[in-house]
Design a protein around this motif. Structure first.
Motif, mmCIF file in Angstrom:
data_model
loop_
_atom_site.group_PDB
_atom_site.id
_atom_site.type_symbol
_atom_site.label_atom_id
_atom_site.label_comp_id
_atom_site.label_asym_id
_atom_site.label_seq_id
_atom_site.Cartn_x
_atom_site.Cartn_y
_atom_site.Cartn_z
ATOM 1 N N GLU A 239 0.686 -1.005 0.029
ATOM 2 C CA GLU A 239 -0.287 -0.074 -0.083
ATOM 3 C C GLU A 239 0.810 1.211 -0.050
ATOM 4 O O GLU A 239 0.411 2.233 -0.764
ATOM 5 N N SER B 294 0.939 4.039 -3.242
ATOM 6 C CA SER B 294 0.370 5.198 -2.945
ATOM 7 C C SER B 294 1.195 6.485 -3.734
ATOM 8 O O SER B 294 0.757 7.519 -4.006
ATOM 9 N N SER C 166 -6.828 8.554 -7.622
ATOM 10 C CA SER C 166 -7.839 8.278 -6.803
ATOM 11 C C SER C 166 -9.249 7.988 -7.593
ATOM 12 O O SER C 166 -10.098 7.647 -7.126
ATOM 13 N N SER D 158 -7.768 -0.423 -7.603
ATOM 14 C CA SER D 158 -7.497 0.636 -6.519
ATOM 15 C C SER D 158 -8.559 1.464 -6.149
ATOM 16 O O SER D 158 -8.261 1.991 -5.142
ATOM 17 N N HIS E 41 -6.740 4.443 -0.874
ATOM 18 C CA HIS E 41 -6.299 5.633 -1.815
ATOM 19 C C HIS E 41 -7.419 6.108 -2.588
ATOM 20 O O HIS E 41 -7.432 7.160 -3.167
#
Length: 709
Positions: A546, A550, A555, A662, A667
């Motif tokens: 993770e 990132s 997003s 994702s 995130h």
């Protein structure tokens, strides 16, 4: 793990025991014999004159023989040596899989000894072409032959002989090739067709081309004497013959489980490890349904050796073999092991059933399962479903163990299941998958009415109607089902129509480089290496994963995130160590970059290939996701009041799982509307999604207004 028992009729085939004496003279070290002697020992050699005679007197020849008889490597050489490549002609040999075309070209090039691959012998597969103007023998996938007919040469005039290998697999491209060749036979009197099959359905192939009656006469009015209406004249008709080649097959002892296994992956790797420790000679070939299963089995095997006997790593090597594996890793399977004391456990999908022959195999472990594509036109979902194999496939798999000496096959299912539950043969792909690409290919070939195209098995009207609806919605055909300019452009890409439409839209949005990168990642295994399992070590790995992701995650979801990864790679040039630290699959990432560069070369034919770069993050994200929506607007879902997503058109519930997207990781962000590119059957039931992004619903009216009216 449940124990095995040995049934009374332990021979794989009744005729195999009688063949033992016939093949007993072939030594175990057959592969170590001189090259010329190896060719003479192949079963196909004694049929050489028969094959050449058949080509002279018949336009269609069907060759039936088990894998490893030498059909694929020797027949093209017989044609080359006997004048079929003269006068600037070529011989084509189609394969269902790219690895088969590549390895066969390597082998035949080595045997002929007239330069490296790409000179006298070459291959052409999707995103990789090694041919030249001097190439005489060309191995290529069925899909690439269709592309040649669609884009450059509808009559395939450069070929004197076209050999369709592994025709029994009956995938969409091979069935389409057969239909195309049947049409070409009516126009070209000089072409010859060879159909190769590893199963005994030769009559069906021959009947498809020549019909039940070969000889025919017809009463025809002569042009020079119109009154002679009763004169009988010969009418030329396609003729064909069948040649059966006995295989070099030793007996195989087949063993079944007494009770069904509740974990086929664990049972498979445990059985293989036990065999490798006890067997004196040969390697183990394990059949599993998917690449994910193979990766999990290798992890289980490595964990077992780490925890129980670390010294096994020196004696046992675990090797994967599946279609999305990079070619260099696939090629390692066919190379001699570094140590003669090392046993290899090859974990393969059904790619190893007939397309390629893995050397030195004496033991087979068969899970009895395969992952096949299915399409449900009622739900509009493409599905990859794990299903039981057919009896024909089971026999093909077991036969892998009898190429060098008497072998063994361990079936991870009961004898009763084999006898009473398995189908005789696998259903042709034409009857169970999405036909959008197939219909677009026919339109590009000039077939106005797809119902008139002669196929061995006719698909349902419902599936064909869905394909036409999809192409119309994408703008590839008009209201009269005629191919549009956009449709012609889409057909020139080596991708499915939805991806082609997405790529062409990227020229309008000015983000062709980014979208080509997104499209390339859809053609390979996941470029992310996600931790598996629930141990404490894996939990820490999950935290590290993770943290690593990132740095590139967006997003909005997966598609922009994938574009970010490739942009980072372009800027910093990740090596293996970098990829390990970032939880990236180095080989998948490398392959994605190669495919992206080829897709950009295609795009340059239609416009300027531009990139938005990383400066304007929001504008870049919107442009990429609009392009994805332009191709995949069929796959749009909306969040309902219960917090779950449902498809807009069919109101089908779908699942977005953290392990595949994702957007649901920490995130990601909330989105009322999403678009997705792939679906699959979830482990706990239901339809799960891959490659998911949030979208603005207003884009749907802009990009596909007719679809939502």
């Amino acid at each position: 793990m449940s124990g095995f028992w040995k049934p009374e009729s332990s021979k794989l085939l009744d005729k195999e025991s009688s063949r033992d004496r016939e093949v007993g003279s072939i030594p175990f070290n057959f592969s170590n014999a001189p090259l010329a002697q190896q060719r003479l020992l192949l079963p196909i050699y004694k049929h050489k004159r028969q094959i050449l005679y058949a080509l002279e007197h018949h336009r269609v020849t069907v060759i039936v023989g088990e894998t490893s008889t030498g059909k694929s490597t020797q027949v093209p050489q017989y044609l080359f040596d006997n004048g079929w490549c003269e006068n600037d002609f070529q011989v084509a040999c189609t394969q269902p899989r790219r690895i088969a075309a590549q390895t066969l070209a390597q082998r035949v090039s080595h045997e002929i000894g007239k330069g490296p691959v790409g000179t006298t012998v070459g291959y052409s597969v999707r995103f990789d072409d090694k041919t030249s103007e001097n190439t005489k023998i060309k191995f290529l996938t069925d899909g690439m032959l269709l592309r040649e007919a669609t884009l450059y040469d509808p009559m395939l005039s450069r070929y004197s002989v076209i050999m369709v290998d592994e025709a029994h697999e009956r995938n969409i491209n091979s069935d389409t090739v057969l239909g195309l060749l049947k049409k070409i036979l009516r126009k070209r009197k000089d072409i010859r067709i060879i159909i190769c099959s590893a199963t005994i359905n030769a009559e069906k192939f021959l009947d498809y081309f020549v019909g039940k009656t070969v000889a025919t006469k017809k009463r025809k009015r002569r042009w020079d004497n119109p009154t002679a209406s009763n004169e009988v004249v010969d009418v030329e008709k396609t003729t064909g013959t069948i040649i059966s080649v006995d295989g070099r097959q030793f007996s195989v002892d087949v063993m079944y489980l007494q009770t069904p296994s509740n974990n086929y992956i664990r049972s498979c790797i445990e059985t293989a490890l036990r065999i490798s420790e006890g067997a004196k000679t040969g390697d183990v070939l394990c059949f599993l349904p998917s690449a994910e299963d193979i990766d999990q089995a290798i992890k289980l095997g490595e964990d077992y050796m780490d925890n129980h006997d670390p010294s096994m790593h020196k004696r046992v090597t675990l090797m994967p073999l599946y279609a999305s594996l990079p070619y260099k890793l696939q090629a390692q399977i066919f190379q001699a092991p570094s140590s003669t004391n090392t046993k290899r456990i090859i974990l393969a999908t059904n790619i190893a059933e007939t397309s390629v022959t893995v050397p030195r195999i004496t033991h087979v472990v068969d899970s009895g399962l395969v992952k096949l594509p299915y399409f449900d036109p009622r739900t509009n979902f493409d599905r990859l479903v794990v299903v039981p194999i057919s009896k024909a496939s089971a026999q093909q798999r077991a036969g892998r163990g009898g190429r060098l000496q008497a072998g063994f096959c361990y079936r991870l299912y009961t004898e009763d299941f084999y006898a009473n539950k398995m189908e005789k043969t696998t259903q042709p792909e034409m009857l169970r998958t999405n036909l959008t690409s197939f219909v677009l290919s026919l339109k590009a070939l000039g077939v106005e009415n797809v119902l008139t195209f002669d196929l061995m098995d006719l698909p349902s009207i419902e599936t064909l109607a869905h394909a036409l609806e999809t192409l119309f919605a994408l703008g590839a055909i008009d209201e009269d089902t005629q191919l549009t300019k956009l449709g012609l452009d889409m057909s020139s890409f080596p991708t499915e129509p939805r991806v082609s439409r997405m790529l062409l839209e990227s020229l309008n949005e000015g983000c062709a480089r980014e979208v080509a990168g997104v499209a390339s990642t859809l053609q390979v295994q996941s470029i992310f290496v996600t931790p598996r399992g629930g141990s404490a070590r894996r939990q820490q790995q999950q935290l590290d994963f993770e943290a690593a992701i990132s740095e590139v995650v967006d997003s909005s979801g997966d598609h922009v995130t994938l574009a970010n990864v490739l942009s980072e790679h372009d800027d910093y040039g990740f090596d293996r160590e970098d990829c390990t630290e970032r939880y990236l699959n180095f080989m998948a990432l490398k392959r994605s970059v190669e495919i992206r560069n080829q897709l950009m070369r295609f795009l340059r034919k239609f416009g300027r290939v531009r990139s938005l770069g990383m400066a304007e993050v929001q504008a870049r994200s919107i442009a990429i996701r609009k392009c994805v929506t332009a191709g995949f607007f069929f796959n749009v879902a909306k969040m309902n009041n219960d917090g779950r997503y449902y498809t807009i058109r069919r109101d089908r519930k779908i699942l977005v799982t953290p392990g595949h997207s994702s957007i649901f990781r920490s995130h990601g962000g909330y989105s009322e509307y999403i678009v997705f590119c792939e679906t699959h059957d979830g482990a706990r039931g239901g339809i799960e999604l891959n490659s998911v992004s949030s979208i603005d619903p207003r884009w749907l009216r802009e990009l596909a207004p007719h679809y939502w009216e």
